[in-house]
Write a protein that holds these residues in place. Structure first.
Motif, PDB file in Angstrom:
ATOM      1  N   LYS A 221       0.837  -1.203   0.000  1.00 18.74           N
ATOM      2  CA  LYS A 221       0.000   0.000   0.000  1.00 18.74           C
ATOM      3  C   LYS A 221       0.873   1.254   0.000  1.00 18.74           C
ATOM      4  N   LYS A 222       1.954   1.219   0.784  1.00 16.48           N
ATOM      5  CA  LYS A 222       2.867   2.357   0.831  1.00 16.48           C
ATOM      6  C   LYS A 222       3.518   2.583  -0.529  1.00 16.48           C
ATOM      7  N   ASP A 223       3.975   1.483  -1.179  1.00 19.01           N
ATOM      8  CA  ASP A 223       4.582   1.607  -2.509  1.00 19.01           C
ATOM      9  C   ASP A 223       3.584   2.176  -3.511  1.00 19.01           C
ATOM     10  N   PHE A 224       2.354   1.693  -3.444  1.00 14.70           N
ATOM     11  CA  PHE A 224       1.318   2.141  -4.370  1.00 14.70           C
ATOM     12  C   PHE A 224       1.063   3.635  -4.201  1.00 14.70           C
ATOM     13  N   GLU A 225       0.903   4.072  -2.960  1.00 14.10           N
ATOM     14  CA  GLU A 225       0.646   5.489  -2.706  1.00 14.10           C
ATOM     15  C   GLU A 225       1.830   6.342  -3.133  1.00 14.10           C
ATOM     16  N   GLU A 226       3.052   5.815  -2.930  1.00  7.97           N
ATOM     17  CA  GLU A 226       4.246   6.560  -3.318  1.00  7.97           C
ATOM     18  C   GLU A 226       4.324   6.727  -4.828  1.00  7.97           C
ATOM     19  N   ILE A 227       3.926   5.697  -5.567  1.00  6.37           N
ATOM     20  CA  ILE A 227       3.948   5.773  -7.027  1.00  6.37           C
ATOM     21  C   ILE A 227       3.106   6.944  -7.518  1.00  6.37           C
ATOM     22  N   PHE A 228       1.881   7.003  -7.041  1.00  9.05           N
ATOM     23  CA  PHE A 228       0.995   8.025  -7.590  1.00  9.05           C
ATOM     24  C   PHE A 228       1.242   9.401  -6.997  1.00  9.05           C
ATOM     25  N   ASP A 229       1.847   9.437  -5.821  1.00  3.67           N
ATOM     26  CA  ASP A 229       2.311  10.723  -5.318  1.00  3.67           C
ATOM     27  C   ASP A 229       3.388  11.279  -6.242  1.00  3.67           C
ATOM     28  N   HIS A 230       4.302  10.410  -6.692  1.00  2.00           N
ATOM     29  CA  HIS A 230       5.370  10.832  -7.601  1.00  2.00           C
ATOM     30  C   HIS A 230       4.825  11.173  -8.988  1.00  2.00           C
ATOM     31  N   ILE A 231       3.887  10.364  -9.493  1.00  2.00           N
ATOM     32  CA  ILE A 231       3.329  10.624 -10.823  1.00  2.00           C
ATOM     33  C   ILE A 231       2.649  11.987 -10.860  1.00  2.00           C
ATOM     34  N   PHE A 232       1.791  12.232  -9.873  1.00  2.00           N
ATOM     35  CA  PHE A 232       1.063  13.500  -9.870  1.00  2.00           C
ATOM     36  C   PHE A 232       1.986  14.671  -9.564  1.00  2.00           C
ATOM     37  N   ALA A 233       2.980  14.445  -8.708  1.00  2.00           N
ATOM     38  CA  ALA A 233       3.933  15.519  -8.420  1.00  2.00           C
ATOM     39  C   ALA A 233       4.714  15.881  -9.685  1.00  2.00           C
ATOM     40  N   ALA A 234       5.138  14.862 -10.442  1.00  2.00           N
ATOM     41  CA  ALA A 234       5.880  15.117 -11.685  1.00  2.00           C
ATOM     42  C   ALA A 234       5.001  15.826 -12.701  1.00  2.00           C
ATOM     43  N   ALA A 235       3.734  15.370 -12.821  1.00  2.00           N
ATOM     44  CA  ALA A 235       2.827  15.982 -13.789  1.00  2.00           C
ATOM     45  C   ALA A 235       2.506  17.429 -13.434  1.00  2.00           C
ATOM     46  N   GLY A 236       2.585  17.761 -12.143  1.00  2.00           N
ATOM     47  CA  GLY A 236       2.309  19.126 -11.720  1.00  2.00           C
ATOM     48  C   GLY A 236       3.545  19.982 -11.571  1.00  2.00           C
ATOM     49  N   THR A 237       4.719  19.431 -11.939  1.00  2.00           N
ATOM     50  CA  THR A 237       5.982  20.160 -11.795  1.00  2.00           C
ATOM     51  C   THR A 237       6.267  21.003 -13.041  1.00  2.00           C
ATOM     52  N   PHE A 238       6.836  22.147 -12.807  1.00  2.45           N
ATOM     53  CA  PHE A 238       7.245  23.036 -13.891  1.00  2.45           C
ATOM     54  C   PHE A 238       8.662  22.650 -14.329  1.00  2.45           C
ATOM     55  N   PHE A 239       8.802  22.183 -15.571  1.00  2.32           N
ATOM     56  CA  PHE A 239      10.104  21.847 -16.144  1.00  2.32           C
ATOM     57  C   PHE A 239      10.451  22.918 -17.174  1.00  2.32           C
ATOM     58  N   ILE A 240      11.488  23.674 -16.902  1.00  6.93           N
ATOM     59  CA  ILE A 240      11.799  24.821 -17.756  1.00  6.93           C
ATOM     60  C   ILE A 240      12.173  24.386 -19.170  1.00  6.93           C
TER      61      ILE A 240
END
Length: 532
Positions: A221-240
């Motif tokens: 469960k921890k791995d699963f939550e970490e995956i989507f925390d990273h996916i959404f964080a990356a998708a919401g990150t500003f990459f110059i």
């Protein structure tokens, strides 16, 4: 002789000073000239474009994407209008912030703006394949994957066949919630809801639960939550480098590329463990044409040829499954958390919803999916939650495949389109007191319905046009069902020291609009049907 040397030194000093003054004057002249030319060029260009803030040299308006970009853009739209132009580095961008502007644009330019811009996170995580339903460019491949998902996951018949799955998963986790309520400890509601939505999605996709309720399941469960925390964080990150490609070395120096690469390996490891694509392939060879076996969605993806006769690769299948389970898990759980947050600071509305549930469902059984159409006030709460807390406040960016004319202005290919759902849902022309949680507004206007399929753009929590979320019906049902169970079976109170007045309602942005702080609540059983 000494006098001559002294005279020479004074002469050289005066000459050097004159050179410095002349050089400084030349530099100043060049800077002023460059600035004048820049201002003149930008001014002449912007006269032919929709209104928007003045761009800085090189970076343009990129600063608005920092922090809470949906709020930054809403503030700018209040000044510049519902259709606003931004210069994001080297990328021209249109921002839609009102219902009227959305309606006009999607009526005439939906196809043109149905493409996806290439992003650094998609490139690295997908291995440059861009083959998930969310990142694939608009075209034959995307249409085929969308058709498969609509037919095999989201059709009315398939949705109806999963009624028991949804019920079983909610009831299973309700038992956990009941046990935890007896300790009178505060419960992290988001974590509990994620277990429900994740198991519902894995049962839809591979006919089995991924999460159990035992201690041994906590790491998964921890791995699963970490995956989507990273996916959404990356998708919401500003990459110059998405906006100024020559600055990709900045991401390398910041370690972003290395982190994304490491995450890709972690993602494929965990998702591979969940879906076992290779085992599916081997089992298919072993069983042959067994008429009893019911294929799951992974089997469908393995065995459905594309129009060109080719089969999907394992990487493409993992990308598709990742986007499916991500879209159907975290966004749904987050929406229910926001609904409960609003109801905790609006106890009269919460009580009214419980009274409706008691009248329709009673206390001799649990809520059923067939009850939802008979709960009109609950449905207004769901609508108002989707309005104030759209799962994705800025829809995934789109871009134009070809030059086009919008609002009388000409735009080149690869112009970005940002649909500011957050601002559209607060359009003062559509909604009175748009920042207030008022479900009653939909009692007075039931025709405003995000599920009706009509040409209405004032409530679009699942996006709009061809690239809107294909699982919108499932998302709406799951939010309604989970919220109804929470309210019908339990009374809720805030932990000690937290009141209706001081409950922190601030947000953070990781593509999904999340609560900045988790919502902890204390549950007390209220439905006799649940006291077993």
């Amino acid at each position: 002789m000494a006098s001559a040397h002294s005279h020479t030194r004074r002469w050289w000093s005066q000459e050097a000073h004159g050179i410095r003054v002349s050089g400084e004057g030349t530099i100043a002249t060049l800077l002023i000239s460059s600035l004048v030319i820049y201002v003149t060029v930008v001014y002449q260009r912007r006269k032919k474009l929709p209104p928007g803030p003045w761009p800085w040299p090189v970076v343009g308006n990129l600063a608005v994407l920092a922090g809470l970009p949906h709020r930054n853009l809403q503030n700018l739209a209040a000044k510049y209008g519902g259709l606003m132009y931004l210069q994001l580095g080297q990328v021209p961008c249109l921002v839609v912030s009102t219902a009227a502007a959305a309606k006009e644009l999607f009526r005439t330019h939906d196809v043109i703006f149905s493409y996806r811009p290439k992003r650094l996170d998609h490139e690295i995580i997908s291995g440059k394949s861009y083959k998930s339903l969310t990142s694939a460019p608009y075209g034959p491949y995307w249409r085929q994957i969308r058709r498969i998902c609509n037919t095999e996951l989201f059709s009315p018949a398939i949705h109806a066949s999963h009624v028991s799955v949804r019920s079983e998963e909610i009831h299973s986790m309700m038992k956990v919630l009941l046990a935890e309520s007896r300790t009178e400890k505060a419960i992290d509601l988001k974590s509990w809801l994620t277990g429900v939505t994740a198991n519902n999605m894995t049962r839809m996709l591979i006919n089995k639960r991924f999460f159990g309720t035992g201690v041994s399941d906590q790491q998964e469960k921890k791995d699963f939550e970490e995956i989507f925390d990273h996916i959404f964080a990356a998708a919401g990150t500003f990459f110059i480098s998405d906006f100024i490609p020559k600055l990709r070395f900045v991401e390398m120096l910041q370690g972003k590329i290395a982190k994304l690469t490491a995450f890709r390996k972690f993602l494929h490891s965990v998702i591979g463990k969940i879906f076992e694509v290779e085992k599916h392939r081997q089992r298919a060879l072993e069983r042959g044409n067994d008429p009893i076996y019911v294929p799951d969605f992974v089997d469908v993806l393995l065995n459905t040829p594309l129009d060109n006769g080719e089969r999907l690769t394992d990487r493409e299948i993992i990308s598709i499954l990742s986007s499916m389970i991500g879209a159907g898990t975290d966004t749904t759980a987050t929406t229910v958390v926001w609904a409960m947050s609003e109801l905790m600071v609006n106890p009269k509305i919460r009580k009214q919803a419980q009274e409706e549930l008691d009248a329709v469902v009673g206390d001799s059984r649990l809520v059923e999916e067939s009850d939802i159409p008979n709960l009109p006030f609950l449905r207004t709460i769901v609508k108002e939650t989707f309005r104030l807390h759209a799962p994705v406040p800025l829809s995934l960016p789109r871009c134009s495949e070809q030059p086009c004319e919008v609002a009388g202005s000409q735009f080149p290919a690869n112009t970005r389109l940002i649909l500011n759902v957050f601002a559209i849902h607060r359009d003062p022309i559509v909604y009175e007191n748009p920042d207030s949680f008022q479900p009653s507004r939909f009692v007075d206007h039931p025709e405003v319905d995000h599920m009706s399929g009509k040409d209405f753009y004032g409530l679009i929590p699942f996006g709009a046009g061809r690239r809107m979320c294909p699982g919108y019906h499932l998302g709406n049902v799951m939010v309604s069902l989970m919220l109804a169970h929470l309210l019908h079976s339990f009374d809720w109170r805030l932990p000690a020291g937290v009141t209706e007045e001081n409950l922190d309602m601030s947000e953070t942005y990781k593509l999904v609009g999340l609560r900045k702080k988790p919502l902890f609540l204390i549950a007390k059983p209220r439905s006799p049907a649940y006291l077993y």
